[in-house]
Structure formats: structure tokens, C-alpha cells
Motif scaffolding. Structure first.
Motif, PDB file in Angstrom:
ATOM      1  N   GLY A  14       0.815  -1.223   0.000  1.00 26.81           N
ATOM      2  CA  GLY A  14       0.000   0.000   0.000  1.00 26.81           C
ATOM      3  C   GLY A  14       0.844   1.266   0.000  1.00 26.81           C
ATOM      4  N   THR A  23      -0.897  -3.293  -5.710  1.00 22.58           N
ATOM      5  CA  THR A  23      -0.937  -4.076  -4.479  1.00 22.58           C
ATOM      6  C   THR A  23      -1.291  -5.512  -4.874  1.00 22.58           C
ATOM      7  OG1 THR A  23      -3.239  -3.453  -4.135  1.00 22.58           O
ATOM      8  CG2 THR A  23      -1.570  -2.071  -3.060  1.00 22.58           C
ATOM      9  N   GLY A 180       0.314   0.335   5.121  1.00 26.36           N
ATOM     10  CA  GLY A 180      -0.016  -0.169   3.782  1.00 26.36           C
ATOM     11  C   GLY A 180       0.058  -1.664   3.616  1.00 26.36           C
ATOM     12  N   ASN A 207      -3.093   3.022   7.264  1.00 24.48           N
ATOM     13  CA  ASN A 207      -3.509   2.229   6.100  1.00 24.48           C
ATOM     14  C   ASN A 207      -4.714   2.903   5.448  1.00 24.48           C
ATOM     15  OD1 ASN A 207      -2.736  -0.240   4.741  1.00 24.48           O
ATOM     16  ND2 ASN A 207      -4.738  -1.073   5.280  1.00 24.48           N
ATOM     17  N   ALA A 225      -1.446   6.734   2.012  1.00 26.31           N
ATOM     18  CA  ALA A 225      -0.142   6.815   2.685  1.00 26.31           C
ATOM     19  C   ALA A 225       0.503   8.187   2.511  1.00 26.31           C
ATOM     20  CB  ALA A 225       0.781   5.720   2.146  1.00 26.31           C
TER      21      ALA A 225
END
Ligand code: OAD
Length: 243
Positions: A14, A23, A180, A207, A225
Motif C-alpha cells: 500500500g 498491491t 499499507g 492504512n 499513505a
């Protein structure tokens, strides 16, 4: 703001999403487009090494097209701040196989799932920095064997790297931050419960949305992020400058 002397940061894919890297488990993620059993296990490599090499060649080539984002840079700034002030340390334990933490300037980085820009020789064991494609016919530059080179990536069913160092860092952490990652893959997903059992560190999740393990963190901030990591780093640096 809690003591931030020894900070351990766990990162997942992430943190690189806003740099343009996929991802794994989200819609359109890598495991949506490819079956893990086809490209990310030792059995897959034994069955169809060309397919596995092509998968990692494509991902290695993609690294030439992307760069770090504000979240990577913020973590590099925080490491520099920790070093400059002598107040403590910052270790990044990353599940990511990209090189974006290093490109942003982070020095203290452990790649627990390996690195796309390295290959390993199955004949002589040497680990070699590698920026090009790898073919099965490519000889190992150390021992000359072919086929022998494989991606320096931890596949499902293999042991992650640096586990002793990570364990030691978690034992001495004052702050554990997870960024993440969805909390699906162990042992990384279990770090927060280890840290809680040790009972020393504050725990924070940063996150996009609550992860599978979000309820185990003492604190959580949800958002992209580039926002939440940069804001958190700025807060730490500002608080310490005032204290
Ligand atoms: P996942 O795809 O499982 O999870 C990515 C997480 O990042 C999700 O929780 C998203 O909500 C979050 N996310 C997405 N965009 C974000 C953004 N802009 N800012 C902040 N968070 C964002 O990927 P990982 O948790 O990294 O292992 O996966 C862990 C491991 O599973 C990988 O290292 C890989 C994979 O299989 C191996 O290949 C061994």
C-alpha cells in the motif's frame, strides 16, 4: 505523542500504490491477475520456470518507470531526524520487493520478502544485483552455471529473510507502525501481536482502510499513505523539536 526512541516500521504494498505499483489483494491487484500457485511458489518455478521468470522480469522492468512518493520520502526524513538528533533509531521492515525506500534515501531497511533487483544462484548460492531480464539460459556470473538463477524473492512456502534481526528489533521497539499492509501474510501480520505481548511499544496502523489485524493496534489512522504517513512523520519531528 509517545516516546519514539526506537521505531520499527513495517511496510506493505500500500505504501507504493501511489507510486503506481500494484498491491496484491485489492481489485485489480497482482493476485487478481495471476494465480499465486502459478508464479509465486517453488513448485511453480519447478513446473514452468520461464513463466515465473517472465512474471518477475516484468515487475523488475516496471521499477524503471516509477519513483518514491511522499510516504517513502517522509520515512527517509524520519530516519535522518533520528540519526541527527541521536534520540533513537528507525528500522523499516518491508514486505515490498521494490527499491522505493532506498531510492527515497532510507538506509536502514530489511527486505523480508526479498528484492526484485537481486537474483540468487541455485548452484553456488551467490546473491547478485540484477537490473535486466533473467532467462533460464542466463549463466550465473559467479559460477557460470545455467540454468541456475532465480528471483531473490521469498515465495509462498519459503522462509522470510532477516527474522532474527526483526525479532530483536521488535523486542526493543518503543513504537511499532504498520503501513499499507492488509495483515493477511504471516509472519509479518503477527508482528503487532508479538509487540503487544512484549508490552513495551505503542502500536499504530496507517492504512487506506482497516486491515485484517486493525483491532490489535492501540491507534489507527486511515487514508492514503502520502497523507497519513507524511502527517504522522511531521507530527513526530515537530513534537520532538518542541520538547
Ligand atoms: P495487500 O494487497 O494484501 O494489501 C495492501 C494494503 O494496502 C491494503 O490493506 C490496502 O487497503 C492498502 N492500501 C492500498 N492503497 C493504499 C494507499 N494509497 N495508502 C495506504 N494504504 C493503501 O498487500 P500486502 O499486505 O503488501 O508476499 O501483501 C503482503 C504480502 O502478500 C506481499 O509481500 C506479497 C503478497 O503475497 C509475497 O509475495 C511473499
Amino acid at each position: 505523542m509517545r516516546s519514539s526512541a526506537n521505531i520499527v516500521v513495517l511496510t506493505g504494498s500500500g505504501i507504493s500504490a501511489e507510486s503506481g505499483l500494484s498491491t496484491f489483494r485489492e481489485n485489480g491487484g497482482l493476485w487478481d491477475q495471476h494465480r499465486v500457485e502459478d508464479v509465486a511458489t517453488p513448485e511453480a518455478f519447478a513446473r514452468d520456470p520461464n513463466l515465473v521468470q517472465r512474471f518477475y522480469n516484468a515487475r523488475r522492468a516496471r521499477l524503471n518507470e516509477v519513483g518514491p512518493n511522499e510516504a517513502h520520502y517522509a520515512l527517509a526524513r524520519l530516519e535522518q531526524h533520528q540519526n541527527d538528533t541521536g534520540r533513537g533509531s528507525l528500522l523499516i521492515v518491508t514486505q515490498n520487493v521494490d527499491n522505493l525506500h532506498e531510492t527515497a534515501g532510507s538506509k536502514n531497511v530489511l527486505h523480508m520478502h526479498g528484492e526484485l533487483r537481486k537474483v540468487r544462484c541455485r548452484a553456488c548460492g551467490s546473491v547478485i544485483t540484477w537490473l535486466q531480464d533473467v532467462e533460464q539460459s542466463t549463466p550465473c556470473p559467479t559460477c557460470g552455471q545455467a540454468p541456475a538463477l532465480r528471483p531473490h524473492i521469498v515465495w509462498f512456502g519459503e522462509m522470510p529473510f532477516h527474522l532474527n534481526e526483526i525479532d530483536n528489533a521488535l523486542q526493543h521497539a518503543d513504537l511499532f507502525v504498520s503501513i499499507g499492509t492488509s495483515g493477511n501474510v504471516y509472519p509479518a501480520a503477527g508482528f503487532v501481536s508479538m509487540v503487544r505481548a512484549i508490552g513495551r511499544a505503542h502500536t499504530l496502523e496507517l492504512n487506506l482502510q482497516p486491515s485484517e489485524t486493525h483491532s490489535q493496534f492501540a491507534e489507527a489512522r486511515h487514508g492514503p499513505a502520502t497523507d497519513v504517513v507524511a502527517n504522522w512523520v511531521n507530527e513526530i519531528i515537530k513534537t520532538e523539536e518542541l520538547s
